[in-house]
Design a protein around this motif. Sequence first.
Motif, PDB file in Angstrom:
ATOM      1  N   THR A  80      32.167 -24.243  90.006  1.00 44.26           N
ATOM      2  CA  THR A  80      31.692 -25.149  91.052  1.00 44.26           C
ATOM      3  C   THR A  80      32.670 -26.299  91.333  1.00 44.26           C
ATOM      4  OG1 THR A  80      29.873 -26.587  91.735  1.00 44.26           O
ATOM      5  CG2 THR A  80      30.122 -26.283  89.371  1.00 44.26           C
ATOM      6  N   ASP A 104      26.862 -26.620  96.307  1.00 44.45           N
ATOM      7  CA  ASP A 104      26.097 -26.823  95.084  1.00 44.45           C
ATOM      8  C   ASP A 104      25.239 -28.064  95.353  1.00 44.45           C
ATOM      9  OD1 ASP A 104      25.178 -27.377  92.506  1.00 44.45           O
ATOM     10  OD2 ASP A 104      27.120 -27.044  91.549  1.00 44.45           O
ATOM     11  N   ILE A 105      24.028 -28.062  94.812  1.00 40.20           N
ATOM     12  CA  ILE A 105      23.094 -29.162  95.081  1.00 40.20           C
ATOM     13  C   ILE A 105      23.694 -30.533  94.731  1.00 40.20           C
ATOM     14  CG2 ILE A 105      21.904 -29.052  92.841  1.00 40.20           C
ATOM     15  CD1 ILE A 105      19.247 -29.289  94.481  1.00 40.20           C
ATOM     16  N   VAL A 106      24.587 -30.579  93.729  1.00 38.81           N
ATOM     17  CA  VAL A 106      25.113 -31.881  93.308  1.00 38.81           C
ATOM     18  C   VAL A 106      26.210 -32.437  94.212  1.00 38.81           C
ATOM     19  CG1 VAL A 106      24.495 -31.855  90.873  1.00 38.81           C
ATOM     20  CG2 VAL A 106      26.588 -30.702  91.587  1.00 38.81           C
ATOM     21  N   ASP A 154      17.981 -22.681  91.433  1.00 33.97           N
ATOM     22  CA  ASP A 154      18.462 -22.459  90.084  1.00 33.97           C
ATOM     23  C   ASP A 154      17.759 -23.448  89.164  1.00 33.97           C
ATOM     24  OD1 ASP A 154      20.150 -20.539  89.142  1.00 33.97           O
ATOM     25  OD2 ASP A 154      22.021 -21.563  89.621  1.00 33.97           O
ATOM     26  N   TYR A 203      33.201 -29.118  81.849  1.00 34.38           N
ATOM     27  CA  TYR A 203      33.076 -28.798  83.287  1.00 34.38           C
ATOM     28  C   TYR A 203      31.668 -29.154  83.723  1.00 34.38           C
ATOM     29  CZ  TYR A 203      30.227 -24.559  82.594  1.00 34.38           C
ATOM     30  OH  TYR A 203      29.221 -23.685  82.291  1.00 34.38           O
ATOM     31  N   GLU A 204      31.349 -28.898  84.979  1.00 37.90           N
ATOM     32  CA  GLU A 204      30.039 -29.305  85.494  1.00 37.90           C
ATOM     33  C   GLU A 204      28.866 -28.684  84.725  1.00 37.90           C
ATOM     34  OE1 GLU A 204      29.211 -31.668  87.412  1.00 37.90           O
ATOM     35  OE2 GLU A 204      27.087 -31.137  87.431  1.00 37.90           O
ATOM     36  N   GLY A 205      29.064 -27.446  84.268  1.00 41.30           N
ATOM     37  CA  GLY A 205      27.988 -26.774  83.538  1.00 41.30           C
ATOM     38  C   GLY A 205      27.581 -27.513  82.265  1.00 41.30           C
ATOM     39  N   GLU A 261      29.157 -20.409  81.679  1.00 45.04           N
ATOM     40  CA  GLU A 261      27.998 -19.507  81.759  1.00 45.04           C
ATOM     41  C   GLU A 261      28.325 -18.068  81.359  1.00 45.04           C
ATOM     42  OE1 GLU A 261      28.709 -21.687  84.170  1.00 45.04           O
ATOM     43  OE2 GLU A 261      26.886 -22.855  84.504  1.00 45.04           O
ATOM     44  N   TRP A 279      21.158 -19.935  83.312  1.00 48.52           N
ATOM     45  CA  TRP A 279      20.459 -19.953  84.603  1.00 48.52           C
ATOM     46  C   TRP A 279      19.754 -18.610  84.794  1.00 48.52           C
ATOM     47  CZ3 TRP A 279      20.873 -24.737  86.622  1.00 48.52           C
ATOM     48  CH2 TRP A 279      21.989 -25.507  86.296  1.00 48.52           C
ATOM     49  N   GLY A 313      19.427 -26.730  89.656  1.00 51.69           N
ATOM     50  CA  GLY A 313      20.699 -26.314  90.247  1.00 51.69           C
ATOM     51  C   GLY A 313      20.396 -25.700  91.585  1.00 51.69           C
ATOM     52  N   GLY A 314      21.345 -24.995  92.122  1.00 49.59           N
ATOM     53  CA  GLY A 314      21.071 -24.269  93.355  1.00 49.59           C
ATOM     54  C   GLY A 314      22.126 -24.473  94.420  1.00 49.59           C
ATOM     55  N   TRP A 315      22.134 -23.554  95.354  1.00 53.67           N
ATOM     56  CA  TRP A 315      23.158 -23.512  96.397  1.00 53.67           C
ATOM     57  C   TRP A 315      22.526 -23.391  97.779  1.00 53.67           C
ATOM     58  CZ3 TRP A 315      28.412 -23.815  95.166  1.00 53.67           C
ATOM     59  CH2 TRP A 315      28.660 -23.914  93.793  1.00 53.67           C
ATOM     60  N   ARG A 384      20.232 -33.722  88.710  1.00 54.49           N
ATOM     61  CA  ARG A 384      21.277 -34.595  88.178  1.00 54.49           C
ATOM     62  C   ARG A 384      21.327 -35.786  89.140  1.00 54.49           C
ATOM     63  NH1 ARG A 384      25.060 -29.484  88.208  1.00 54.49           N
ATOM     64  NH2 ARG A 384      23.171 -28.670  89.173  1.00 54.49           N
TER      65      ARG A 384
HETATM   66  C1  GLC Z   1      24.906 -23.183  88.666  1.00 55.05           C
HETATM   67  C2  GLC Z   1      23.982 -24.174  89.364  1.00 55.05           C
HETATM   68  C3  GLC Z   1      24.771 -25.353  89.863  1.00 55.05           C
HETATM   69  C4  GLC Z   1      25.538 -25.971  88.720  1.00 55.05           C
HETATM   70  C5  GLC Z   1      26.459 -24.937  88.086  1.00 55.05           C
HETATM   71  C6  GLC Z   1      27.161 -25.503  86.859  1.00 55.05           C
HETATM   72  O1  GLC Z   1      25.727 -22.575  89.604  1.00 55.05           O
HETATM   73  O2  GLC Z   1      23.307 -23.563  90.428  1.00 55.05           O
HETATM   74  O3  GLC Z   1      23.893 -26.297  90.448  1.00 55.05           O
HETATM   75  O4  GLC Z   1      26.264 -27.095  89.120  1.00 55.05           O
HETATM   76  O5  GLC Z   1      25.701 -23.814  87.693  1.00 55.05           O
HETATM   77  O6  GLC Z   1      28.041 -24.594  86.307  1.00 55.05           O
END
Ligand code: GLC
Length: 428
Positions: A80, A104-106, A154, A203-205, A261, A279, A313-315, A384
């Motif tokens: 992301t 991405d939602i963030v 997500d 990372y973001e995850g 992931e 997820w 999460g989510g797109w 977040r």
């Molecule tokens: C997933 C989620 C996303 C998040 C990402 C982090 O794709 O949907 O919102 O930022 O994972 O790796």
Amino acid sequence: MNNHWQLFKRKLRSTRNLLFSITILIILLGIVLPSLTQQRITITVMMQALEAAQWQSLEARFEEENPDIDLEIIKAPNATNLVEDLYTSSFILGDSPYDLVYLDIVWVPKFAAAGWLRDLNEFTSPTQLQDFLAGDLDGGRYQGGLYRMPFRSDGGMLYYRSDLLAANGYEPPNTFEELITISQDLQAKGVAKWGYVWQGKQYEGLAAMFVEILEGFGAYWVNPETLEVGLDSENAIAAVEFLRNTVQKGISPPGVTTYAEEETRRLFEAGKTIFLRNWPYVAGLAAESDLAGKYSLKPMVHQPGYSSGACQGGWGLGIAASSPHPQEAWRVIEFMTREDSQRDFVLETGYVPSLRSLFQDPTIVAKYPHYPQLLKVVENSTLRPPIAQYAEASDILQRYLSSALTNTMTAEQAMQAAASETRSLLGS
Ligand code: GLC
């Protein structure tokens, strides 16, 4: 004289006929030519390569229904942050080729605050939005505007080996302590190599996963209303200690601090771990692996007295403010987010829809019996911090969390430093 008159009349008639024919020809050319030579409008969007491949059949169906539009999907790396950077530089440099932004939602507050997205309220109405999951819609709003239409939702959750737990007389855990006890017991018995696997890479995850641990410990990251920072609270430090301990006690593999992931999903599918944080997409893939029927999922564990955290999460899709074709871009959004398209996509990929009705849809439930349960997880998920400086705040957290997890700093030092940097960033 008579002859001359006849000749003159004949000439006049043939000239009139000629003029008439030319006029008809011009009219015909005017109608037929443009439609023959009309350029199809290209609508360009960029997304992670993994997902671009999964969009192919929807893309083909869209183009069949909309012969005047060519939907071009550009493939980006499967992370992301990297996709966000690519969109960001294209908008900063100007002359961006993207009409649609798959967000991405963030990213929403940052992109909206920068003026890179068009307010979608001009295309849609509250009644059209009724069936979308509230959290997913809210994640697309910024200061009264709607900048992203949710395509897939997500929510982070806990996967567990239901077969192994049942065979060893365990109920699925509800608390962190129960998860540790079961892991250590089954590891000692040689049932599985690892107890618990999660995303520990910088990372973001990592930030997304940590939100869930924080909530399970009754702590928080940033309060979006007051901009108060909670990272150095006692409970937040305890949340970091919990993660560190899983590595130190050998419940999680040492490599967990480098996993995103996909690495963690592969370990789970290979039967190497009892528990996995991930997820919902994992359920779709695991159902087709050797693990089919041997696992289940539930909301994340928590400390007694606190509740489960699921990171939202989510797109979804937004329209680039710089796009010369907002109407056509909206047609793509309308197509992708409508019920039948989402149903097909979910059935094909196991992703989570953004429309509530689809969680009870008979064809979906027949294939994925856990969807009604999943609705509860995604409806109770936590955003977040929806702040314009999110990318920077996440960066700070990722950096210090990673230092604590790799033992470069203690949990306390790391969280104090993260909190103070975040406070300076937010001016709070
Ligand atoms: C997933 C989620 C996303 C998040 C990402 C982090 O794709 O949907 O919102 O930022 O994972 O790796």
